[in-house]
Design a protein around this motif. Structure first.
Motif, mmCIF file in Angstrom:
data_model
loop_
_atom_site.group_PDB
_atom_site.id
_atom_site.type_symbol
_atom_site.label_atom_id
_atom_site.label_comp_id
_atom_site.label_asym_id
_atom_site.label_seq_id
_atom_site.Cartn_x
_atom_site.Cartn_y
_atom_site.Cartn_z
ATOM 1 N N TRP A 1 0.998 -1.275 0.029
ATOM 2 C CA TRP A 1 -0.158 0.026 0.109
ATOM 3 C C TRP A 1 0.818 1.377 -0.152
ATOM 4 C CZ3 TRP A 1 -3.669 3.084 -0.973
ATOM 5 C CH2 TRP A 1 -3.952 4.253 -0.491
ATOM 6 N N SER A 2 0.652 2.143 -0.713
ATOM 7 C CA SER A 2 1.248 3.420 -1.009
ATOM 8 C C SER A 2 0.428 4.386 -1.448
ATOM 9 C CB SER A 2 2.387 3.357 -1.856
ATOM 10 O OG SER A 2 2.907 4.518 -2.245
ATOM 11 N N GLU A 3 0.122 5.638 -0.735
ATOM 12 C CA GLU A 3 -0.633 6.567 -1.300
ATOM 13 C C GLU A 3 -0.080 7.040 -2.401
ATOM 14 O OE1 GLU A 3 -2.708 10.648 0.437
ATOM 15 O OE2 GLU A 3 -2.584 8.869 1.647
ATOM 16 N N ASP A 4 1.049 7.268 -2.517
ATOM 17 C CA ASP A 4 1.840 8.242 -3.533
ATOM 18 C C ASP A 4 1.642 7.280 -4.783
ATOM 19 O OD1 ASP A 4 2.558 10.208 -2.069
ATOM 20 O OD2 ASP A 4 4.704 9.419 -1.348
ATOM 21 N N ALA A 5 1.812 6.099 -4.617
ATOM 22 C CA ALA A 5 1.772 5.259 -5.918
ATOM 23 C C ALA A 5 0.292 5.253 -6.579
ATOM 24 C CB ALA A 5 2.090 3.971 -5.645
ATOM 25 N N LEU A 6 -0.653 5.596 -5.712
ATOM 26 C CA LEU A 6 -1.766 5.616 -6.123
ATOM 27 C C LEU A 6 -2.224 6.798 -6.843
ATOM 28 C CD1 LEU A 6 -4.777 4.426 -6.286
ATOM 29 C CD2 LEU A 6 -5.380 5.127 -3.865
ATOM 30 N N ARG A 7 -1.619 7.938 -6.275
ATOM 31 C CA ARG A 7 -1.848 9.227 -6.936
ATOM 32 C C ARG A 7 -1.123 9.169 -8.204
ATOM 33 N NH1 ARG A 7 -3.151 13.498 -3.651
ATOM 34 N NH2 ARG A 7 -3.183 12.889 -1.528
ATOM 35 N N GLN A 8 0.178 8.591 -8.417
ATOM 36 C CA GLN A 8 0.905 8.541 -9.453
ATOM 37 C C GLN A 8 0.199 7.627 -10.574
ATOM 38 O OE1 GLN A 8 4.747 6.833 -8.561
ATOM 39 N NE2 GLN A 8 5.447 8.447 -7.478
ATOM 40 N N ALA A 9 -0.658 6.661 -10.095
ATOM 41 C CA ALA A 9 -1.347 5.887 -11.146
ATOM 42 C C ALA A 9 -2.330 6.644 -11.689
ATOM 43 C CB ALA A 9 -2.028 4.644 -10.450
ATOM 44 N N GLU B 1 -6.524 5.012 4.561
ATOM 45 C CA GLU B 1 -5.124 5.163 4.750
ATOM 46 C C GLU B 1 -4.335 4.543 5.431
ATOM 47 O OE1 GLU B 1 -4.890 9.171 6.925
ATOM 48 O OE2 GLU B 1 -6.054 8.374 8.537
ATOM 49 N N ASP B 2 -4.836 3.649 6.310
ATOM 50 C CA ASP B 2 -3.638 2.891 7.249
ATOM 51 C C ASP B 2 -3.190 1.695 6.303
ATOM 52 O OD1 ASP B 2 -4.406 4.128 9.569
ATOM 53 O OD2 ASP B 2 -5.841 2.770 10.244
ATOM 54 N N ASP B 3 -3.937 1.091 5.683
ATOM 55 C CA ASP B 3 -3.381 -0.086 4.765
ATOM 56 C C ASP B 3 -4.040 -0.386 3.219
ATOM 57 O OD1 ASP B 3 -6.069 -0.878 5.327
ATOM 58 O OD2 ASP B 3 -5.373 -2.589 6.713
ATOM 59 N N GLY B 4 -4.560 0.885 2.909
ATOM 60 C CA GLY B 4 -5.428 0.597 1.661
ATOM 61 C C GLY B 4 -6.428 -0.271 1.381
ATOM 62 N N ARG B 5 -6.888 -0.852 2.316
ATOM 63 C CA ARG B 5 -7.973 -1.694 2.159
ATOM 64 C C ARG B 5 -9.319 -1.067 1.449
ATOM 65 N NH1 ARG B 5 -7.568 -0.471 7.448
ATOM 66 N NH2 ARG B 5 -9.520 0.057 8.610
ATOM 67 N N LEU B 6 -9.832 -1.555 0.556
ATOM 68 C CA LEU B 6 -10.905 -0.989 -0.282
ATOM 69 C C LEU B 6 -12.291 -1.291 0.146
ATOM 70 C CD1 LEU B 6 -11.691 0.622 -2.937
ATOM 71 C CD2 LEU B 6 -11.717 -1.388 -4.141
ATOM 72 N N VAL B 7 -13.023 -0.212 0.384
ATOM 73 C CA VAL B 7 -14.548 -0.539 0.650
ATOM 74 C C VAL B 7 -15.353 -1.081 -0.437
ATOM 75 C CG1 VAL B 7 -16.714 0.387 2.037
ATOM 76 C CG2 VAL B 7 -14.345 1.064 2.880
ATOM 77 N N LEU B 8 -16.099 -1.973 -0.111
ATOM 78 C CA LEU B 8 -17.013 -2.539 -1.134
ATOM 79 C C LEU B 8 -18.281 -2.970 -0.583
ATOM 80 C CD1 LEU B 8 -14.647 -4.670 -3.234
ATOM 81 C CD2 LEU B 8 -15.922 -2.916 -4.289
ATOM 82 N N THR C 1 -14.193 -5.174 2.919
ATOM 83 C CA THR C 1 -13.079 -4.699 2.374
ATOM 84 C C THR C 1 -12.303 -5.735 1.781
ATOM 85 O OG1 THR C 1 -11.731 -4.716 4.499
ATOM 86 C CG2 THR C 1 -12.954 -2.670 4.097
ATOM 87 N N LEU C 2 -11.596 -5.457 0.767
ATOM 88 C CA LEU C 2 -10.778 -6.266 0.080
ATOM 89 C C LEU C 2 -9.104 -5.558 0.176
ATOM 90 C CD1 LEU C 2 -12.478 -7.524 -3.071
ATOM 91 C CD2 LEU C 2 -12.204 -8.457 -0.990
ATOM 92 N N PRO C 3 -8.214 -6.357 0.211
ATOM 93 C CA PRO C 3 -6.676 -5.846 0.233
ATOM 94 C C PRO C 3 -6.410 -4.927 -0.802
ATOM 95 C CG PRO C 3 -6.823 -8.133 1.030
ATOM 96 C CD PRO C 3 -8.219 -7.756 0.260
ATOM 97 N N PHE C 4 -5.500 -4.203 -0.636
ATOM 98 C CA PHE C 4 -5.030 -3.388 -1.809
ATOM 99 C C PHE C 4 -4.221 -4.470 -2.659
ATOM 100 C CE2 PHE C 4 -1.199 -0.831 -3.385
ATOM 101 C CZ PHE C 4 -1.767 0.298 -3.982
ATOM 102 N N ALA C 5 -3.285 -5.018 -2.198
ATOM 103 C CA ALA C 5 -2.588 -6.143 -2.947
ATOM 104 C C ALA C 5 -3.469 -6.905 -3.979
ATOM 105 C CB ALA C 5 -1.814 -6.952 -1.819
ATOM 106 N N HIS C 6 -4.817 -7.176 -3.560
ATOM 107 C CA HIS C 6 -5.796 -8.193 -4.309
ATOM 108 C C HIS C 6 -5.943 -7.164 -5.412
ATOM 109 C CE1 HIS C 6 -8.283 -11.262 -5.493
ATOM 110 N NE2 HIS C 6 -9.181 -10.216 -5.822
ATOM 111 N N VAL C 7 -6.804 -6.119 -5.100
ATOM 112 C CA VAL C 7 -7.354 -5.128 -6.087
ATOM 113 C C VAL C 7 -6.292 -4.629 -7.046
ATOM 114 C CG1 VAL C 7 -8.707 -2.928 -6.163
ATOM 115 C CG2 VAL C 7 -9.175 -4.501 -4.457
#
Length: 197
Positions: free
Chosen positions: A5-13, A48-55, A144-150
């Protein structure tokens, strides 16, 4: 590609170029109906803690997409300023996520659905503690689903099923008991592909 999980990587994407997507992408023989698409907005909210996505798992009694896995969101209502406002309003109504807790990062290209919507996928970060509250009329479950999966394109594959008078191909990314598929999977795959670019 890092799946940490990286907020910066998400912004770059989100800063990388990408084109629109559609439920028709994998079905070249199906001609999209003509007519005006109805605007809608969905919120891909990562904590913000770990990038888990709410679904959400939609309630089984709903007229549209019952029981399906979805991002919080819905059609733009007359009182909504735009798709972002609609997504934030629906996130509050469906899962109890206040707009004040969401740091909006940007939008992904629109996604056209077979049900006649042009969906704007908005991406945001949930700030601070968040305990979801499912709206019982619309939402059967919030999870939630993990950032690494999504955000790993390798977790997505193509399946097909009978639809109307033929076969329909669609993306899936199952995780445990959750069958992530269709428009939601296609939208998230678009983000995953931009993460690895």
């Amino acid at each position: 590609m890092s799946l940490i999980w990286s907020e910066d990587a998400l912004r770059q994407a989100l800063s990388r170029p990408a084109g629109p997507s559609s439920d028709f992408d994998l079905n070249a023989d199906v001609i999209p109906p003509t007519g005006t698409l109805r605007p809608a907005g969905v919120l891909a909210a990562f904590h913000e803690d770990d990038g888990r996505l709410v679904l959400t798992k939609r309630a089984s009694g709903l007229r549209h997409h019952p029981g399906q896995i979805a991002l919080p969101g819905g059609k733009v209502d007359p009182g909504d300023a735009d798709e972002t406002a609609a997504a934030l309003r629906e996130a509050w109504e469906e899962v109890g996520l206040a707009a004040s807790q969401v740091d909006m990062l940007g939008a992904m290209p629109p996604h056209r659905t077979v049900t006649g919507f042009s969906v704007a996928p908005l991406v945001g970060i949930i700030r601070g503690p968040f305990t979801p509250v499912a709206e019982p009329g619309e939402v059967e479950e919030v999870f939630t689903l993990p950032f690494a999966h999504v955000c790993n394109p390798a977790n997505y594959r193509i399946e097909k099923r009978r639809w109307r008078d033929g076969w329909r191909n669609y993306h899936v990314a199952p995780y445990g008991p959750y069958y992530l598929w269709g428009a939601t999977a296609r939208i998230l795959l678009g983000l995953a592909l931009r993460m690895q670019a």
